[in-house]
Design a protein around this motif. Structure first.
Motif, PDB file in Angstrom:
ATOM      1  N   ILE A  28       0.839  -1.204   0.000  1.00 55.02           N
ATOM      2  CA  ILE A  28       0.000   0.000   0.000  1.00 55.02           C
ATOM      3  C   ILE A  28       0.869   1.248   0.000  1.00 55.02           C
ATOM      4  O   ILE A  28       0.605   2.220  -0.710  1.00 55.02           O
ATOM      5  N   ILE A  29       1.933   1.215   0.803  1.00 61.07           N
ATOM      6  CA  ILE A  29       2.817   2.378   0.911  1.00 61.07           C
ATOM      7  C   ILE A  29       3.562   2.622  -0.391  1.00 61.07           C
ATOM      8  O   ILE A  29       3.787   3.758  -0.802  1.00 61.07           O
ATOM      9  N   GLU A  30       3.934   1.559  -1.082  1.00 59.18           N
ATOM     10  CA  GLU A  30       4.748   1.696  -2.282  1.00 59.18           C
ATOM     11  C   GLU A  30       3.938   2.001  -3.536  1.00 59.18           C
ATOM     12  O   GLU A  30       4.494   2.465  -4.529  1.00 59.18           O
ATOM     13  N   LYS A  31       2.645   1.779  -3.510  1.00 58.67           N
ATOM     14  CA  LYS A  31       1.834   1.938  -4.712  1.00 58.67           C
ATOM     15  C   LYS A  31       1.825   3.391  -5.186  1.00 58.67           C
ATOM     16  O   LYS A  31       1.452   4.299  -4.456  1.00 58.67           O
ATOM     17  N   TYR A  88      18.225  16.145   9.874  1.00 53.69           N
ATOM     18  CA  TYR A  88      17.317  16.166   8.724  1.00 53.69           C
ATOM     19  C   TYR A  88      16.180  15.193   8.949  1.00 53.69           C
ATOM     20  O   TYR A  88      16.381  14.045   9.355  1.00 53.69           O
ATOM     21  N   PHE A  89      14.966  15.668   8.696  1.00 53.82           N
ATOM     22  CA  PHE A  89      13.769  14.843   8.820  1.00 53.82           C
ATOM     23  C   PHE A  89      12.778  15.328   7.778  1.00 53.82           C
ATOM     24  O   PHE A  89      12.630  16.531   7.561  1.00 53.82           O
ATOM     25  N   ALA A  90      12.117  14.394   7.115  1.00 52.26           N
ATOM     26  CA  ALA A  90      11.170  14.758   6.060  1.00 52.26           C
ATOM     27  C   ALA A  90      10.117  15.727   6.592  1.00 52.26           C
ATOM     28  O   ALA A  90       9.622  15.580   7.713  1.00 52.26           O
ATOM     29  N   ARG A  91       9.750  16.719   5.771  1.00 51.17           N
ATOM     30  CA  ARG A  91       8.771  17.716   6.220  1.00 51.17           C
ATOM     31  C   ARG A  91       7.404  17.080   6.477  1.00 51.17           C
ATOM     32  O   ARG A  91       6.654  17.535   7.335  1.00 51.17           O
ATOM     33  N   LEU A 150      -4.391  12.148  11.654  1.00 50.16           N
ATOM     34  CA  LEU A 150      -3.062  11.726  12.099  1.00 50.16           C
ATOM     35  C   LEU A 150      -2.610  10.474  11.352  1.00 50.16           C
ATOM     36  O   LEU A 150      -1.463  10.386  10.895  1.00 50.16           O
ATOM     37  N   VAL A 151      -3.497   9.510  11.219  1.00 48.12           N
ATOM     38  CA  VAL A 151      -3.172   8.276  10.486  1.00 48.12           C
ATOM     39  C   VAL A 151      -2.887   8.591   9.018  1.00 48.12           C
ATOM     40  O   VAL A 151      -1.940   8.051   8.422  1.00 48.12           O
ATOM     41  N   SER A 152      -3.697   9.460   8.435  1.00 47.65           N
ATOM     42  CA  SER A 152      -3.494   9.845   7.041  1.00 47.65           C
ATOM     43  C   SER A 152      -2.141  10.521   6.856  1.00 47.65           C
ATOM     44  O   SER A 152      -1.418  10.255   5.884  1.00 47.65           O
ATOM     45  N   PHE A 173       3.672  10.354   5.224  1.00 48.52           N
ATOM     46  CA  PHE A 173       5.090  10.381   5.591  1.00 48.52           C
ATOM     47  C   PHE A 173       5.806   9.114   5.132  1.00 48.52           C
ATOM     48  O   PHE A 173       6.895   9.177   4.540  1.00 48.52           O
ATOM     49  N   LEU A 174       5.192   7.957   5.384  1.00 52.09           N
ATOM     50  CA  LEU A 174       5.819   6.700   4.994  1.00 52.09           C
ATOM     51  C   LEU A 174       5.946   6.584   3.478  1.00 52.09           C
ATOM     52  O   LEU A 174       6.920   6.008   2.967  1.00 52.09           O
ATOM     53  N   ARG A 175       4.982   7.127   2.744  1.00 51.58           N
ATOM     54  CA  ARG A 175       5.009   7.049   1.282  1.00 51.58           C
ATOM     55  C   ARG A 175       6.004   8.037   0.667  1.00 51.58           C
ATOM     56  O   ARG A 175       6.454   7.845  -0.461  1.00 51.58           O
ATOM     57  N   THR A 176       6.318   9.116   1.351  1.00 50.30           N
ATOM     58  CA  THR A 176       7.199  10.150   0.779  1.00 50.30           C
ATOM     59  C   THR A 176       8.593  10.162   1.396  1.00 50.30           C
ATOM     60  O   THR A 176       9.460  10.893   0.924  1.00 50.30           O
ATOM     61  N   LYS A 177       8.796   9.379   2.448  1.00 46.85           N
ATOM     62  CA  LYS A 177      10.077   9.403   3.144  1.00 46.85           C
ATOM     63  C   LYS A 177      11.244   9.091   2.219  1.00 46.85           C
ATOM     64  O   LYS A 177      12.303   9.727   2.287  1.00 46.85           O
TER      65      LYS A 177
END
Length: 579
Positions: free
Chosen positions: A325-328, A412-415, A539-541, A546-550
């Motif tokens: 799901i995260i990678e799609k 550094y941390f993703a925005r 929050l979940v969204s 974040f996980l999809r764009t990290k």
């Protein structure tokens, strides 16, 4: 001078944030229900739907004309409402609705003028300029609360009068620097970096201003002299940035002491480093060969982005359902342009949309209902204090949105990760209010947490939109994103109003003309629980986003470190040729 002018405009045009200060009196004068009052708040937020009209106006009119058109809309929208609430004239409900809509539209026009001024005059530090000036929009309610106490603390209608007149006065004061905008000459990378120290100083001053308003903004003293002295102190803090030109002469000292510690290397707002932007501006007047050299360099960067992203994706384990799901349809690289038709087809955009509507927008609706919340819990006398708390902490949240750019060199941390962290206080606050809402401490703590969270989201949204969906399309894409504000305002407001009016027949009921006032904890208990659950959805969204764009953020930062030494060497050689 232009930066200070923009700060003044933003500080006094966040007039929608003080709605809760006079909403109870407006409800009584009009004799309307809580549902009808909610529609007036929605009308103010619906002005953002027509924000595109300000860009259209800029195509045909000069900037200063658009500024005064915005001031005129606010003068009419808020001014006539003041006449209504003061019982000078009487208008039907539908006309008051359109006045709220006109007033809300004026705020969008003011914001557009400020964005254009920052982008045009600070091309190399536009992220820092935008984050600083937008932050001041969050402190408007505290400033108006202080001004209201200084002129007429006994009447809430004073807020409408101030909302109508003060933006016009500030527009006149800001007219001179706007008319005398200097030409933007190319700056060397060293000057751009040293200018970042000026922004650091201004952010420190902004924090001082926020603390001052937090402490004194809710002053309820009957002594008008004391209130006016406190207002004078706030105005002094807004004028003080004019002294910054004197500080510029100490730039060398700050460069060797402060700047070396922070190592400000530019913001990620438009995904272009200060050096990149400077090279681009200089190359416009250079030989074609030099332009081709930079172009090839940028192509190499894009290639490295895609190559590293593909490596990351190939190393991930695709066996788990969650990972699939995260990678799609993940973003391959940051800054890739997304036209509107492509944007609405991306899962990442809708995750972002849900995170915003269940985070920042729900906080805005809370502030719109703050007057009724305080009244129902028996804390009507603390409405001004609560409004100041929300405004001040919203201001701090907006300032914190620039923190990722300042700590980028060391941490550094993703925005999108920062966005997820910023959403955490909202559900905590709502469940705290549901559990202990009748407690003064819980009410104040919850209000502060919601203000802090929503302020960060409002200020960071433009940066996130630019990074994920392209800097060149940010104007259109961000306007699509903020359509969630009137939609969320309507849905959440109607939800709160239905529960409020329903409980008015259960608890203590007071009649003011045809309006009903609900008293007791039950008036907003279920609303807080539902808002808390919805903020958990946001929050979940945000976490999924974040996980999809990290991986895209990690690839961008890694490749930025690889190409930066080459860019520095290349920029020095090009500038030597230009000189």
């Amino acid at each position: 001078m232009i930066l200070v002018a923009v700060i003044w405009i933003q500080a006094f045009t966040g007039t929608n944030f003080d709605f809760s200060a006079y909403s109870s009196e407006l409800k009584e004068v009009l004799g309307i229900s809580q549902m009808q009052l909610n529609y007036l708040a929605v009308a103010s937020d619906m002005g953002k739907v027509f924000g595109w009209s300000s860009g259209l106006a800029l195509m045909y009119f000069p900037l200063w004309t658009v500024l005064f058109m915005a001031a005129s809309m606010g003068l009419v929208g808020y001014g006539i409402q003041w006449l209504v609430i003061s019982n000078v004239i009487s208008l039907p409900y539908i006309l008051v609705f359109f006045l709220c809509l006109l007033a809300g539209c004026s705020i969008c026009w003011f914001n557009t003028v400020c964005f254009v001024l920052c982008i045009k005059n600070f091309p190399a530090n536009r992220a820092l300029a935008l984050s600083l000036t937008v932050s001041y929009n969050g402190v408007s309610a505290a400033l108006y609360a202080l001004a209201g106490g200084a002129f007429n603390a006994s009447s809430s209608s004073i807020y409408l009068l101030l909302n109508s007149l003060v933006p016009l006065i500030v527009s006149i004061a800001a007219l001179v620097p706007i008319l005398r905008q200097p030409s933007v000459d190319p700056l060397s990378p060293e000057v751009v970096r040293s200018d970042s120290i000026t922004f650091l100083l201004l952010n420190m001053l902004a924090v001082l201003t926020g603390v001052y308003l937090l402490i004194f903004g809710s002053n309820t003293s009957d002594a008008s002299i004391t209130a006016r002295l406190l207002l004078g102190g706030a105005i002094f803090l807004l004028i003080f940035p004019l002294c910054v030109p004197g500080v510029v002469y100490a730039r060398s000292w700050f460069h060797h002491t402060v700047h070396s510690s922070f190592q400000l290397s530019g913001s990620g707002f438009i995904l272009v480093d200060d050096d990149d932007l400077e090279l681009h501006k200089r190359l416009l007047s250079c030989e074609g060969s030099l332009s081709n050299l930079i172009g090839s360099m940028k192509d190499d960067e894009a290639y490295e982005y895609k190559l590293s992203s593909q490596k990351l994706r190939s190393q991930e384990d695709n066996t788990r359902c969650c990972e699939k799901i995260i990678e799609k349809d993940q973003l391959v690289m940051l800054g890739e342009e997304h036209p509107a038709q492509v944007l609405v087809g991306r899962l990442d955009f809708w995750l972002y949309y849900v995170a915003y509507v269940c985070g920042g927008t729900i906080g805005l609706v809370y502030s719109n209902n703050l007057g009724q919340i305080a009244q129902s819990l028996g804390h009507s006398s603390t409405t001004t204090l609560l409004l100041t708390l929300y405004s001040s902490f919203s201001f701090f949240g907006r300032l914190l949105s620039a923190a990722p750019d300042y700590v980028r060199a060391k941490f550094y941390f993703a925005r999108t990760g920062w966005l997820t962290i910023a959403l955490l206080p909202t559900p905590v606050a709502f469940f705290l209010l549901a559990a202990f809402g009748d407690s003064t401490a819980a009410l104040r703590t919850g209000t502060a947490l919601i203000g802090l969270s929503s302020g960060f989201i409002f200020a960071a949204a433009v940066s996130v939109t630019s990074e994920l969906f392209g800097p060149n399309s940010v104007g259109v894409n961000h306007n699509i994103l903020i359509t969630n504000i009137p939609i969320g305002s309507l849905v959440y407001g109607v939800l709160a109003a239905v529960i409020y009016d329903g409980n008015a027949g259960v608890g203590l009921k007071l009649m003011f003309s045809d309006s009903v006032v609900c008293m007791g904890r039950d008036c907003y208990f279920l609303t807080f629980v539902l808002w808390g659950c919805l903020s958990l959805v946001g929050l979940v969204s945000s976490l999924l986003l974040f996980l999809r764009t990290k991986h895209a953020y990690d690839a961008f930062e890694r490749n930025r470190g690889l190409v930066e030494p080459e860019k520095d060497s290349l920029s020095r050689s090009i500038i030597e040729q230009l000189d």
